[in-house]
Design a protein around this motif. Structure first.
Motif, PDB file in Angstrom:
ATOM      1  N   GLY A 232       0.547  -1.278  -0.171  1.00 50.95           N
ATOM      2  CA  GLY A 232      -0.316   0.025  -0.158  1.00 50.95           C
ATOM      3  C   GLY A 232       1.043   1.256  -0.027  1.00 50.95           C
ATOM      4  N   ILE A 233       1.800   1.290   0.009  1.00 55.08           N
ATOM      5  CA  ILE A 233       2.793   2.332  -0.297  1.00 55.08           C
ATOM      6  C   ILE A 233       2.823   2.263  -1.864  1.00 55.08           C
ATOM      7  CG2 ILE A 233       5.252   3.288  -0.320  1.00 55.08           C
ATOM      8  CD1 ILE A 233       5.844   1.403   1.669  1.00 55.08           C
ATOM      9  N   LYS A 234       2.450   4.525  -1.978  1.00 52.27           N
ATOM     10  CA  LYS A 234       2.533   5.001  -3.679  1.00 52.27           C
ATOM     11  C   LYS A 234       3.660   4.572  -3.939  1.00 52.27           C
ATOM     12  CE  LYS A 234      -2.561   7.093  -2.226  1.00 52.27           C
ATOM     13  NZ  LYS A 234      -2.385   6.447  -0.769  1.00 52.27           N
ATOM     14  N   LEU A 235       3.536   4.768  -5.514  1.00 51.56           N
ATOM     15  CA  LEU A 235       4.876   4.628  -5.940  1.00 51.56           C
ATOM     16  C   LEU A 235       5.225   5.500  -7.226  1.00 51.56           C
ATOM     17  CD1 LEU A 235       4.710   1.127  -7.522  1.00 51.56           C
ATOM     18  CD2 LEU A 235       6.277   1.633  -6.033  1.00 51.56           C
ATOM     19  N   GLY A 236       6.103   6.347  -7.046  1.00 53.80           N
ATOM     20  CA  GLY A 236       7.204   6.951  -8.326  1.00 53.80           C
ATOM     21  C   GLY A 236       8.325   6.360  -8.406  1.00 53.80           C
ATOM     22  N   ALA A 237       8.665   6.626  -9.645  1.00 53.91           N
ATOM     23  CA  ALA A 237       9.760   6.525 -10.257  1.00 53.91           C
ATOM     24  C   ALA A 237      10.849   7.839 -10.496  1.00 53.91           C
ATOM     25  CB  ALA A 237      10.037   5.923 -11.365  1.00 53.91           C
ATOM     26  N   TYR A 238      11.793   7.221 -10.823  1.00 50.58           N
ATOM     27  CA  TYR A 238      12.830   8.310 -11.496  1.00 50.58           C
ATOM     28  C   TYR A 238      14.081   7.505 -12.338  1.00 50.58           C
ATOM     29  CZ  TYR A 238      16.783   7.266  -7.687  1.00 50.58           C
ATOM     30  OH  TYR A 238      17.561   6.502  -6.915  1.00 50.58           O
ATOM     31  N   PHE A 239      14.953   8.425 -13.083  1.00 53.24           N
ATOM     32  CA  PHE A 239      15.439   7.444 -14.239  1.00 53.24           C
ATOM     33  C   PHE A 239      16.898   8.466 -14.239  1.00 53.24           C
ATOM     34  CE2 PHE A 239      17.988   6.728 -17.801  1.00 53.24           C
ATOM     35  CZ  PHE A 239      18.315   5.454 -18.397  1.00 53.24           C
ATOM     36  N   LYS A 264       1.601   0.569 -10.651  1.00 48.44           N
ATOM     37  CA  LYS A 264      -0.028   1.817 -10.635  1.00 48.44           C
ATOM     38  C   LYS A 264       1.482   2.950 -10.076  1.00 48.44           C
ATOM     39  CE  LYS A 264      -3.243  -1.503  -8.961  1.00 48.44           C
ATOM     40  NZ  LYS A 264      -4.364  -1.909  -7.478  1.00 48.44           N
ATOM     41  N   ILE A 265       1.531   3.966 -11.094  1.00 46.44           N
ATOM     42  CA  ILE A 265       2.403   4.543 -10.505  1.00 46.44           C
ATOM     43  C   ILE A 265       1.746   6.155 -10.142  1.00 46.44           C
ATOM     44  CG2 ILE A 265       4.328   6.009 -11.179  1.00 46.44           C
ATOM     45  CD1 ILE A 265       5.167   3.201 -11.023  1.00 46.44           C
ATOM     46  N   THR A 266       1.405   5.724  -9.522  1.00 51.93           N
ATOM     47  CA  THR A 266       0.695   7.400  -8.738  1.00 51.93           C
ATOM     48  C   THR A 266       1.544   8.940  -8.243  1.00 51.93           C
ATOM     49  OG1 THR A 266      -0.778   5.797  -7.257  1.00 51.93           O
ATOM     50  CG2 THR A 266      -1.032   8.366  -6.931  1.00 51.93           C
ATOM     51  N   TYR A 267       2.292   8.812  -7.899  1.00 49.36           N
ATOM     52  CA  TYR A 267       3.770   9.691  -8.075  1.00 49.36           C
ATOM     53  C   TYR A 267       4.363  10.440  -9.111  1.00 49.36           C
ATOM     54  CZ  TYR A 267       2.942  10.886  -3.168  1.00 49.36           C
ATOM     55  OH  TYR A 267       1.853  11.786  -1.800  1.00 49.36           O
ATOM     56  N   PRO A 268       5.052  11.657  -8.923  1.00 49.10           N
ATOM     57  CA  PRO A 268       5.788  11.917 -10.463  1.00 49.10           C
ATOM     58  C   PRO A 268       6.625  11.126 -11.205  1.00 49.10           C
ATOM     59  CG  PRO A 268       5.131  13.264  -8.951  1.00 49.10           C
ATOM     60  CD  PRO A 268       5.136  12.609  -7.704  1.00 49.10           C
ATOM     61  N   VAL A 269       7.404  11.024 -11.752  1.00 45.58           N
ATOM     62  CA  VAL A 269       8.325  10.219 -12.915  1.00 45.58           C
ATOM     63  C   VAL A 269       9.212  10.969 -13.092  1.00 45.58           C
ATOM     64  CG1 VAL A 269       9.141   9.151 -14.657  1.00 45.58           C
ATOM     65  CG2 VAL A 269       7.196   8.777 -13.516  1.00 45.58           C
ATOM     66  N   ALA A 270      10.294  11.258 -12.665  1.00 51.13           N
ATOM     67  CA  ALA A 270      11.534  12.091 -12.584  1.00 51.13           C
ATOM     68  C   ALA A 270      12.247  11.916 -12.933  1.00 51.13           C
ATOM     69  CB  ALA A 270      11.859  12.757 -11.524  1.00 51.13           C
ATOM     70  N   TYR A 271      13.125  12.916 -14.070  1.00 53.33           N
ATOM     71  CA  TYR A 271      14.525  13.168 -14.486  1.00 53.33           C
ATOM     72  C   TYR A 271      15.549  13.050 -13.858  1.00 53.33           C
ATOM     73  CZ  TYR A 271      17.514  14.557 -18.151  1.00 53.33           C
ATOM     74  OH  TYR A 271      19.053  14.691 -18.472  1.00 53.33           O
ATOM     75  N   THR A 308       2.990  12.105 -14.209  1.00 54.62           N
ATOM     76  CA  THR A 308       3.602  13.491 -14.248  1.00 54.62           C
ATOM     77  C   THR A 308       4.959  13.611 -13.616  1.00 54.62           C
ATOM     78  OG1 THR A 308       1.129  14.132 -12.427  1.00 54.62           O
ATOM     79  CG2 THR A 308       3.305  15.194 -11.752  1.00 54.62           C
ATOM     80  N   PRO A 309       5.338  14.192 -14.681  1.00 54.81           N
ATOM     81  CA  PRO A 309       7.153  14.854 -15.173  1.00 54.81           C
ATOM     82  C   PRO A 309       7.145  15.191 -13.967  1.00 54.81           C
ATOM     83  CG  PRO A 309       5.759  15.534 -16.641  1.00 54.81           C
ATOM     84  CD  PRO A 309       4.621  15.341 -15.614  1.00 54.81           C
ATOM     85  N   MET A 310       8.464  15.548 -13.078  1.00 52.80           N
ATOM     86  CA  MET A 310       9.379  16.324 -12.073  1.00 52.80           C
ATOM     87  C   MET A 310      10.954  15.908 -12.512  1.00 52.80           C
ATOM     88  SD  MET A 310       8.827  15.860  -8.460  1.00 52.80           S
ATOM     89  CE  MET A 310       9.162  14.140  -7.943  1.00 52.80           C
ATOM     90  N   PHE A 311      11.532  17.099 -11.977  1.00 53.43           N
ATOM     91  CA  PHE A 311      12.747  17.650 -12.647  1.00 53.43           C
ATOM     92  C   PHE A 311      13.341  17.330 -11.164  1.00 53.43           C
ATOM     93  CE2 PHE A 311      16.234  20.046 -12.968  1.00 53.43           C
ATOM     94  CZ  PHE A 311      17.282  19.097 -13.546  1.00 53.43           C
ATOM     95  N   TYR A 312      14.843  16.504 -10.860  1.00 54.48           N
ATOM     96  CA  TYR A 312      15.353  16.524  -9.332  1.00 54.48           C
ATOM     97  C   TYR A 312      16.853  17.404 -10.054  1.00 54.48           C
ATOM     98  CZ  TYR A 312      18.045  13.734  -6.020  1.00 54.48           C
ATOM     99  OH  TYR A 312      19.253  14.404  -4.786  1.00 54.48           O
ATOM    100  N   ALA A 313      16.749  18.132  -8.847  1.00 58.73           N
ATOM    101  CA  ALA A 313      18.580  18.287  -8.690  1.00 58.73           C
ATOM    102  C   ALA A 313      18.760  18.890  -7.193  1.00 58.73           C
ATOM    103  CB  ALA A 313      18.872  19.736  -9.767  1.00 58.73           C
ATOM    104  N   ALA A 314      19.733  19.560  -7.110  1.00 63.29           N
ATOM    105  CA  ALA A 314      20.806  19.933  -5.823  1.00 63.29           C
ATOM    106  C   ALA A 314      20.519  21.432  -5.824  1.00 63.29           C
ATOM    107  CB  ALA A 314      22.003  19.456  -5.320  1.00 63.29           C
ATOM    108  N   LYS A 315      19.774  21.898  -4.396  1.00 59.80           N
ATOM    109  CA  LYS A 315      20.049  23.506  -4.207  1.00 59.80           C
ATOM    110  C   LYS A 315      20.916  24.485  -5.212  1.00 59.80           C
ATOM    111  CE  LYS A 315      20.356  27.107  -1.042  1.00 59.80           C
ATOM    112  NZ  LYS A 315      20.025  27.372   0.314  1.00 59.80           N
ATOM    113  N   GLY A 316      21.683  23.656  -5.425  1.00 63.92           N
ATOM    114  CA  GLY A 316      22.978  24.880  -5.825  1.00 63.92           C
ATOM    115  C   GLY A 316      22.952  24.809  -7.040  1.00 63.92           C
ATOM    116  N   GLU A 317      23.078  23.728  -7.856  1.00 65.16           N
ATOM    117  CA  GLU A 317      22.516  23.132  -8.881  1.00 65.16           C
ATOM    118  C   GLU A 317      21.676  24.730  -9.703  1.00 65.16           C
ATOM    119  OE1 GLU A 317      24.536  18.631  -9.605  1.00 65.16           O
ATOM    120  OE2 GLU A 317      22.248  19.485 -10.506  1.00 65.16           O
ATOM    121  N   LEU A 318      20.357  24.133  -8.852  1.00 62.52           N
ATOM    122  CA  LEU A 318      18.885  25.326  -9.559  1.00 62.52           C
ATOM    123  C   LEU A 318      18.905  26.354  -9.499  1.00 62.52           C
ATOM    124  CD1 LEU A 318      16.885  22.746  -8.044  1.00 62.52           C
ATOM    125  CD2 LEU A 318      17.276  23.464 -10.522  1.00 62.52           C
TER     126      LEU A 318
END
Length: 559
Positions: A232-239, A264-271, A308-318
């Motif tokens: 029952g843990i909702k899923l997201g994913a990243y590549f 069942k991918i409910t949360y975003p899929v991140a880059y 749902t698309p999402m972008f991941y990066a560290a604070k210093g990079e953004l």
């Protein structure tokens, strides 16, 4: 006198008669005048009424014409808006059951992913490059081509130690707590993770090799998605991307959606893209604009597939668009920022990153029941009232936790012993010391059943299937060999000046398990001598005459 009176009376009568006749003539003339006037007035009234009637008809006709034109334009506009809404619905599929939360830095992340309908969605065309790939390759547990280092994200230090427990919903509203995991967390007991209060998990699907460019599935991806979903843990994913062209980025997106389609991918899929400043990275030299376009190519494909698309990066990079075109990315997608405060959430209530963001990774040092190693912990400023449906209704193949995923074994059947002594482990990896279950000494024997392409052997010892480093074993019972080198990572000697890309911890041992091992902090511009580079992702540095360790991907060579 009487005659005179009669004459007067007669004269009077004649005058009266004359006057009467005169009056009658004048009356007749007056009536004729009245009649003429009334006739003229009646004629004028008829003309006015006629003109008014004609004018009214013209006005009504004009109003009808205007109404028809406006109605047609309005209908066309409504049809255009409806068509646009349908198109956006197909592309974005916002989740009607998402609970929008308040995001620090003035963002309200309310655009979630919709739960899929009962009809399976048609999957976008798979690029030719992926269609030609006969079989998805699964990455090895130990893979020096894996661009994701085990530990902190991007330019962030490791973050505060934290033990994960359930969030008090009364205090956090719609905020949800989750983790992100990959092969570096080992085999996870997801039932315990659920009991610890984790609400969602971002599962690494795979990565592109940082030098060779090959695509690999994370060896734990399907098992993690299967088991997390089951409890029952909702899923997201990243590549984890190392793409250098938009075609490669789109191929990575197709690779990702093929693997996640049955879950069942409910949360975003991140880059996720890091380590691009390392000289051995195929992305080395790409500027922020090019890298941003690659991220957009990936995320647009993910959005078109209904996630749902999402972008991941560290604070210093953004911040200040230091490494990415942050404005473009934040304007199109959810942002997942890594920023590790000295005190973890909720002692630190929000990230110090001032840009808009929907998810905050606040440490890489989370202790979670059921996970044998430290893990990243996240706060999402949104949630979902129910799980999404899988895009592909075909049931996913049931998989078992398998420490050999991604390793090519040559099957053998032979008796071996240790040249002198070697550890026997429950998994073919040195990443986790808890995997050591015993030792094999010279003269004691085991049956070797497989030789892996990654330098590990599979052996049967006291009825257990275990793993040992191949080079420490021998089939010659008389061969004691030379003293085997200490088992563990191999360090290649170098002599070069390095500095931190931003900042990184210096430790007395190559591990983030214990914060007591931190003896210093290396900042960008401060130079130390690197004396060796390990195959475990760590470098040995000379620090005031002491040998210390730092994560290799956080260092850069000073020319």
């Amino acid at each position: 006198m009487e005659k005179t009176l009669k004459n007067k009376q007669h004269h009077t009568k004649e005058s009266d008669f004359h006057d009467f006749n005169h009056d009658e003539e004048e009356g007749a003339d007056f009536e004729e005048d009245i009649e003429r006037r009334e006739g003229f007035s009646a004629g004028s009234d008829k003309k006015i009424i006629l003109l008014l009637a004609i004018g009214g008809v013209c006005i009504i006709a004009a109003l009808i014409i205007v109404f028809v034109i406006v109605f047609q334009d309005s209908r066309k506009e409504r049809e255009a808006v409806q068509a646009q809404m349908n198109l956006e619905s197909m592309e974005q599929q916002p989740h009607s059951d998402e609970e929008a939360g308040t995001v620090p830095a003035q963002e309200e992340a309310s655009d979630g992913q919709s739960a899929a309908s009962s009809e399976p969605e048609e999957m976008p065309d798979v690029p030719a490059e992926l269609e030609m790939q006969e079989e998805i390759q699964v990455g090895a547990l130990d893979d020096d081509q894996d661009p994701q280092a085990d530990g902190a994200a991007g330019t962030e230090a490791n973050g505060a130690e934290v033990t994960v427990s359930a969030i008090n919903k009364d205090e956090t509203g719609s905020t949800t707590m989750g983790i992100d995991v990959s092969k570096y967390q080992g085999t996870i007991d997801w039932a315990q993770v659920k009991e610890a209060g984790v609400e969602f998990a971002m599962i690494r699907v795979g990565y592109r090799a940082k030098s060779t460019g090959e695509l690999f599935e994370d060896p734990t991806a399907r098992y993690n998605m299967q088991e997390a979903q089951a409890v029952g843990i909702k899923l997201g994913a990243y590549f984890f991307s190392s793409a250098v062209t938009q075609e490669e980025a789109k191929q990575e997106a197709a690779f990702t959606r093929e693997i996640i389609a049955k879950y069942k991918i409910t949360y975003p899929v991140a880059y996720n893209c890091e380590d691009f400043e390392s000289p051995d990275s195929r992305q080395y030299g790409l500027d922020a604009g090019v890298r941003t376009s690659l991220a957009c190519a990936f995320l647009d494909e993910i959005q078109a597939a209904g996630y749902t698309p999402m972008f991941y990066a560290a604070k210093g990079e953004l911040e200040g668009s230091a490494k990415w075109d942050t404005q473009t990315l934040a304007g199109k997608y959810k942002i997942w920022v890594a920023q590790y405060p000295d005190q973890p959430y909720p002692a630190t209530g929000a990230s110090s990153y001032t840009g808009a963001h929907a998810m905050w990774q606040y440490t890489s040092q989370g202790t979670v029941a059921g996970i044998p190693k430290k893990t990243d912990v996240n706060i999402a400023y949104f949630g979902y009232t129910k799980e999404a449906e899988a895009k592909d209704e075909t049931p996913a193949e049931v998989v078992e936790a398998n420490p050999e995923v991604g390793i090519i074994f040559t099957e053998v059947n032979e008796t071996v012993t240790a040249k002198q002594e070697t550890n026997l482990r429950s998994e073919p990896s040195t990443l986790n010391d808890t995997s050591i279950v015993g030792k094999l000494v010279h003269g004691d024997t085991a049956t070797r059943t497989g030789v892996g392409h990654n330098g590990w052997s599979r052996v049967i010892y006291n009825g257990q299937t275990l793993y040992a480093v191949t080079s420490y074993l021998t089939t010659n019972m008389e061969d004691t060999g030379q003293q085997a080198p200490p088992q563990g990572p191999v360090y290649t000697p170098v002599n070069e000046s390095v500095t931190a890309k931003m900042e990184t911890n210096l430790r007395t041992e190559p591990s983030t398990v214990n914060s007591d091992t931190v003896v210093g902090l290396l900042h960008n511009g401060e130079v130390l001598t690197r004396i060796a580079v390990g195959d475990n992702g760590w470098s040995q540095l000379d620090y005031n005459g002491q040998t210390v360790y730092a994560v290799s991907s956080y260092l850069t060579v000073v020319e």
